[in-house]
Design an enzyme around this catalytic site. Structure first.
Site, PDB file in Angstrom:
ATOM      1  N   LYS A  75      48.107 -29.718  46.240  1.00  0.00           N
ATOM      2  CA  LYS A  75      49.569 -29.386  46.058  1.00  0.00           C
ATOM      3  C   LYS A  75      50.070 -29.273  44.369  1.00  0.00           C
ATOM      4  O   LYS A  75      50.708 -28.557  44.238  1.00  0.00           O
ATOM      5  CB  LYS A  75      50.263 -30.336  46.849  1.00  0.00           C
ATOM      6  CG  LYS A  75      51.617 -30.208  46.934  1.00  0.00           C
ATOM      7  CD  LYS A  75      52.460 -31.348  47.876  1.00  0.00           C
ATOM      8  CE  LYS A  75      53.933 -31.010  48.044  1.00  0.00           C
ATOM      9  NZ  LYS A  75      54.523 -31.820  48.901  1.00  0.00           N
TER      10      LYS A  75
ATOM     11  N   GLU B  51      46.973 -23.681  64.287  1.00  0.00           N
ATOM     12  CA  GLU B  51      46.316 -22.941  63.148  1.00  0.00           C
ATOM     13  C   GLU B  51      44.932 -22.353  63.707  1.00  0.00           C
ATOM     14  O   GLU B  51      44.397 -21.239  63.064  1.00  0.00           O
ATOM     15  CB  GLU B  51      45.761 -24.137  62.137  1.00  0.00           C
ATOM     16  CG  GLU B  51      46.748 -24.707  61.334  1.00  0.00           C
ATOM     17  CD  GLU B  51      47.563 -25.752  61.982  1.00  0.00           C
ATOM     18  OE1 GLU B  51      47.128 -26.263  63.260  1.00  0.00           O
ATOM     19  OE2 GLU B  51      48.538 -26.447  61.388  1.00  0.00           O
TER      20      GLU B  51
ATOM     21  N   MET C 182      31.611 -18.598  84.211  1.00  0.00           N
ATOM     22  CA  MET C 182      30.345 -18.201  83.761  1.00  0.00           C
ATOM     23  C   MET C 182      29.503 -19.635  83.908  1.00  0.00           C
ATOM     24  O   MET C 182      28.298 -19.564  84.202  1.00  0.00           O
ATOM     25  CB  MET C 182      30.704 -18.004  82.296  1.00  0.00           C
ATOM     26  CG  MET C 182      28.976 -17.677  81.653  1.00  0.00           C
ATOM     27  SD  MET C 182      28.429 -16.452  82.750  1.00  0.00           S
ATOM     28  CE  MET C 182      28.746 -14.771  81.504  1.00  0.00           C
TER      29      MET C 182
ATOM     30  N   PHE D 196      47.443 -39.524  52.665  1.00  0.00           N
ATOM     31  CA  PHE D 196      47.862 -38.852  54.124  1.00  0.00           C
ATOM     32  C   PHE D 196      47.407 -37.330  54.123  1.00  0.00           C
ATOM     33  O   PHE D 196      47.657 -36.555  53.267  1.00  0.00           O
ATOM     34  CB  PHE D 196      49.337 -38.993  53.964  1.00  0.00           C
ATOM     35  CG  PHE D 196      50.200 -38.576  55.356  1.00  0.00           C
ATOM     36  CD1 PHE D 196      49.793 -38.927  56.456  1.00  0.00           C
ATOM     37  CD2 PHE D 196      50.828 -37.571  55.125  1.00  0.00           C
ATOM     38  CE1 PHE D 196      50.392 -38.464  57.653  1.00  0.00           C
ATOM     39  CE2 PHE D 196      51.737 -36.664  56.178  1.00  0.00           C
ATOM     40  CZ  PHE D 196      51.203 -37.334  57.422  1.00  0.00           C
ATOM     41  N   GLN D 197      47.065 -37.060  55.367  1.00  0.00           N
ATOM     42  CA  GLN D 197      46.682 -35.497  55.476  1.00  0.00           C
ATOM     43  C   GLN D 197      45.424 -35.264  54.643  1.00  0.00           C
ATOM     44  O   GLN D 197      45.483 -34.001  54.246  1.00  0.00           O
ATOM     45  CB  GLN D 197      47.766 -34.742  55.651  1.00  0.00           C
ATOM     46  CG  GLN D 197      48.532 -35.213  56.895  1.00  0.00           C
ATOM     47  CD  GLN D 197      49.683 -33.929  57.358  1.00  0.00           C
ATOM     48  OE1 GLN D 197      49.982 -33.314  56.538  1.00  0.00           O
ATOM     49  NE2 GLN D 197      49.753 -34.252  58.562  1.00  0.00           N
TER      50      GLN D 197
HETATM   51  C1  LIG Z   1      35.623 -23.472  73.342  1.00  0.00           C
HETATM   52  C2  LIG Z   1      34.793 -23.397  74.467  1.00  0.00           C
HETATM   53  N1  LIG Z   1      34.436 -24.349  75.221  1.00  0.00           N
HETATM   54  C3  LIG Z   1      33.391 -24.118  76.130  1.00  0.00           C
HETATM   55  C4  LIG Z   1      33.000 -23.068  76.428  1.00  0.00           C
HETATM   56  C5  LIG Z   1      31.746 -22.877  77.496  1.00  0.00           C
HETATM   57  N2  LIG Z   1      32.100 -21.701  78.422  1.00  0.00           N
HETATM   58  C6  LIG Z   1      31.657 -20.881  78.413  1.00  0.00           C
HETATM   59  S1  LIG Z   1      32.257 -19.480  79.523  1.00  0.00           S
HETATM   60  C7  LIG Z   1      32.970 -20.764  80.147  1.00  0.00           C
HETATM   61  C8  LIG Z   1      33.917 -20.471  81.326  1.00  0.00           C
HETATM   62  C9  LIG Z   1      34.988 -19.867  81.170  1.00  0.00           C
HETATM   63  O1  LIG Z   1      36.051 -19.752  82.302  1.00  0.00           O
HETATM   64  P1  LIG Z   1      37.102 -18.558  82.396  1.00  0.00           P
HETATM   65  O2  LIG Z   1      37.821 -18.339  81.093  1.00  0.00           O
HETATM   66  O3  LIG Z   1      37.814 -18.820  83.602  1.00  0.00           O
HETATM   67  O4  LIG Z   1      36.479 -17.354  82.457  1.00  0.00           O
HETATM   68  P2  LIG Z   1      35.237 -16.864  83.829  1.00  0.00           P
HETATM   69  O5  LIG Z   1      34.061 -17.123  83.345  1.00  0.00           O
HETATM   70  O6  LIG Z   1      35.668 -17.778  84.911  1.00  0.00           O
HETATM   71  O7  LIG Z   1      35.523 -15.232  83.737  1.00  0.00           O
HETATM   72  C10 LIG Z   1      32.901 -22.087  79.322  1.00  0.00           C
HETATM   73  C11 LIG Z   1      33.711 -23.389  79.749  1.00  0.00           C
HETATM   74  C12 LIG Z   1      32.966 -21.898  75.361  1.00  0.00           C
HETATM   75  N3  LIG Z   1      32.643 -20.958  75.624  1.00  0.00           N
HETATM   76  N4  LIG Z   1      34.031 -22.250  74.565  1.00  0.00           N
END
Ligand SMILES: Cc1ncc(C[n+]2csc(CCOP(=O)(O)OP(=O)(O)O)c2C)c(N)n1
Ligand SMILES: [Mg+2]
Lengths: 163, 578
Positions: free
Chosen positions: B163, B51, B485, B113-114
């Protein structure tokens, strides 16, 4: 600074929770809140007291206005207005204290609305500060219970919060 | 009048609200609705695999078209799964209607439920929400939901449908309202003329102006007006992350993105500006750096359709509440009809100064990173190659991380609605379903998902939905073997203590993974083959392709704001700062 904000709200399920949610979500304070339907049953009127500098109050007003269910918002404290709060207070009243409390109630233009063998229930209304002062004035008397309605208010003169 | 069940009414009303594609996932409480979908052929339902992805795809469809996106989920876990998607749309002000099924009304409150209190759980993430209590109310509620979602400052609206309201045995009259009016909701349609006059006067007197334009210009379809005004004035334009493409990225007057990873010239120009025209932007913390040090000598004009955006974080001198397109057109009209002049010599000097900044540290005047060699591919070069191979004309959906910032910096978007990313919430997992939404909106266009090996795994299951619905998106993984990042911050602030940003050889084989879903996989680890393999990838018009591109593990995104600081305080590389 303390502010008194009045909100005209669609009387829809959940509309109150949107207002209350907004305050917790954005870290604003609510010190008191009162809400009830108006003469137009599709509308509720909500009055709340909050604190904050001008910037904060401006944001609060704007964010309230942004809620779809909010019809109108005014900051009553910006203008001359009347505000009232009602308090019911149960106090232990026996012996010498009984007469003393009665005198105090008279001075504050309150009413004793229930008399028990050792208790009074006092009703008193006015601005919040007056209610606070009454509690202060009771001094050593034993307060058993206090319930306050929260503040409500209206602007003086011809101005009114209407759609 | 025609008698229909609630389920049929809901689907008819969605069609009458001009919905063509409904992204969803079925379940118990939604069964009546799904049966209604089965018995019609106007509305195209797209079965996703989660979803969250259904909502992201609907959201991206809206971003790519300007229409309202629509999604349908079941109660309970369907509704909670949708929340991340709804919150993503909310933070970026995307027009979206999400229908969530609910347990029958007589069960509400019994922990059935749900059962989940969707009205309660979604409240802080929606522009508005409704629970429909009678089949008679469905059509009007849907009409209101679409009206609210798409007008003023757009945003997601949830419609929760118990529902029993869609019971096939309870038939009522159907009529879709032609017009919606709400006494408590009247978005501003024009800017205040006095304010506009004051703004124009200030703007014409500027010696060091910057036009700072945001996502509101994209959402408000005001790109044309922005370009016309900027051209008339010959003032520099910077875009926020959400505003990229609203002013052409390859235009001489474009000085790059601003903010945390903005260009040296954009951030420095903002810092020294004497007049800032902010349009559809919200001075958020990823733009301003420390607000008390933000643009110390600037007078600020702020145009926004949402009054609560104005003076929220930064004080504003001339606020104008109104739709960006209308206000900008009014401003241009005043300037042209009165033939108001700008301060030509001062503007000439300002441009000289900006050009000097561009030469000094700009990322478009020279490469500010060590170039790719052999098996060390630089992520920036991947984006530059992508721009070249797609002729700068792709729809680029992105995930969140370094790859997102590289894409924002190096894929110069010339048109609005081409850059689709989760700016406000920063939702990893957005990229793939977002690309699918854009592809559905533009079946013949080239649609790319720029992602990381981390983010792609957050909605990877949608590779199956791509197959089922023939959505030939191209997935470009900038594989740096890390949550890059986060790792960058750990490098900069935590002495390179890489706490849980590495996968210890657990990464899947993305080529095999692609093939398992019936797609094409490519692995690239040499710079010499990057462009040719990418050409190959985009030549496969009707296939989903995953390009797993190994990029430098150690690269950082620069410039980067030094925080807390002013707009001009930036790291320019690992060793150099302003
Ligand atoms: C759902 C979610 N969880 C955690 C984060 C924190 N976060 C921001 S950038 C990142 C790393 C992303 O890694 P990747 O997709 O390999 O991209 P890169 O920075 O290596 O290019 C994280 C964990 C986020 N933005 N969204
Ligand atoms: Mg990575």
């Amino acid at each position: 600074m303390r502010r008194l904000i009045s909100v005209l709200l669609e009387n829809e399920p959940g509309s109150l929770s949107r207002v209350v949610g907004l305050f917790s979500q954005r870290g604003y304070n609510i010190d008191s809140l009162s809400v009830a339907p108006t003469e137009d049953e599709t509308l509720s009127r909500l009055t709340l007291t909050t604190r904050g500098n001008d910037h904060k109050i401006e944001q609060i007003t704007k964010q309230l206005n942004k809620l779809i269910d909010v019809v109108k918002v005014i900051d009553l404290s910006e203008d001359t207005h009347i505000e009232r709060e009602l308090m019911l207070l149960k106090v232990r009243a026996s012996g010498a204290a009984r007469a003393e409390i009665k005198r105090c109630v008279d001075i504050f233009r309150g009413q004793i609305v229930d008399v028990g063998p050792v208790t009074y229930v006092v009703q008193i209304s006015g601005e919040s500060a007056k209610l606070d002062a009454f509690i202060e004035a009771l001094g050593d008397a034993t307060i058993l219970e206090v319930v306050r309605t929260g503040v409500c208010g209206l602007m003086r003169g011809e101005k009114s919060l209407k759609i | 009048m025609e008698l229909l069940s609630g389920g049929d009414i809901l689907i008819r009303a969605l069609s009458d609200a001009k919905v063509k594609h409904l992204w969803g996932y079925p379940g118990g409480a939604a069964l009546h609705i799904y049966d209604a979908i089965f018995r019609q052929d106007k509305l195209n339902h797209i079965l996703m695999r989660h979803e969250q992805a259904a909502v992201h795809a609907a959201d991206a469809y809206a971003r790519a078209t300007g229409e309202v996106g629509a999604a349908l989920v079941t109660s309970g876990p369907g509704a909670t799964n949708a929340i991340t998607g709804i919150a993503t749309a909310y933070m970026d002000s995307i027009p979206l209607v999400v229908i969530s099924a609910q347990v029958p009304q007589e069960k509400i409150g019994e922990d059935a439920f749900q059962e989940i209190d969707m009205m309660g759980i979604c409240r802080p993430t929606v522009k508005h929400s409704y629970m429909v209590k009678r089949p008679e109310d469905i059509a009007e509620t849907i009409a209101k939901a679409f009206y609210i979602a798409s007008t003023g400052r757009p945003g997601p609206v949830v419609v929760d449908v118990p529902k029993d309201v869609t019971d096939p045995n309870n038939k009522v009259a159907y009529k879709f309202p032609e017009k919606v009016k709400l006494r408590s909701y009247q978005p501003t349609t024009r800017g205040h003329s006095g304010q506009i006059k004051r703004a124009v006067n200030l703007l014409m007197s500027a010696k060091r102006p910057v036009i700072y334009s945001g996502g509101g210009v994209v959402l408000g379809n005001a790109s044309e007006q922005l370009i016309a005004l900027a051209r008339q004035l010959n003032y520099p334009v910077t875009n926020t992350l959400m505003g990229l493409g609203a002013f052409p990225g390859t235009d001489r007057q474009f000085i790059g993105m601003l903010g945390m990873h903005g260009t040296f010239e954009a951030n420095t120009a903002m810092h020294h500006a004497d007049v800032i025209l902010a349009v559809g932007a919200r001075f958020d913390d990823r733009v301003t750096n420390a607000t008390d040090r933000f643009c110390p000598s600037a007078k600020i004009i702020h145009i926004d359709v949402d009054p609560s955006s104005i003076a929220k974080t930064v004080r504003v001198d001339i606020p104008i509440v109104g739709p960006c397109d209308v206000v900008l057109a009014d401003m241009l009209e005043q300037i042209e009809s009165a033939q108001l002049p700008t301060d030509g010599p001062a503007i000439g000097e300002w441009w000289q100064q900006i050009d000097e900044w561009r030469e000094r540290h700009g990322i478009y005047t020279a490469s500010r990173y060590t170039p790719s060699t052999g098996d060390n591919i630089k992520p920036q070069d991947v984006i530059k190659t992508l721009h070249k191979v797609t002729k700068g004309d792709a729809f680029v959906a992105s995930d969140v991380g370094q790859h997102q910032m590289f894409a924002a910096q190096y894929y110069l978007f010339d048109k609005p609605r081409r850059w689709i990313n989760s700016g406000g919430l920063g939702t990893m997992g957005f990229g793939l379903p977002a690309a699918m939404g854009a592809q559905m909106a533009h079946p013949d266009a080239t649609v790319v998902c720029v992602t990381g090996e981390g983010s792609i795994q957050m909605c990877i299951q949608e590779l199956a939905a791509c197959t089922q619905h023939q959505l030939p998106v191209k997935i470009i993984i900038l594989n740096n073997q890390a949550l890059g990042m986060v790792k960058q911050w750990q490098d900069m602030q935590y002495g390179s203590r890489y706490s849980h940003v590495l996968y210890e050889d657990s990464l899947p084989d993305f080529v095999k993974l692609a093939e398992a879903y019936g797609h094409v996989g490519m692995k690239v680890d040499h710079y010499d083959e990057l462009e040719s393999r990418m050409e190959e990838c985009f030549a496969l018009k009707d296939r989903v392709v995953i390009m797993d591109i190994s990029v430098d593990h150690h690269e950082h995104v620069y410039p980067m704001h030094v925080a807390p600081g002013s707009m001009r305080d930036m790291w320019l590389s690992k060793t150099e700062r302003t």
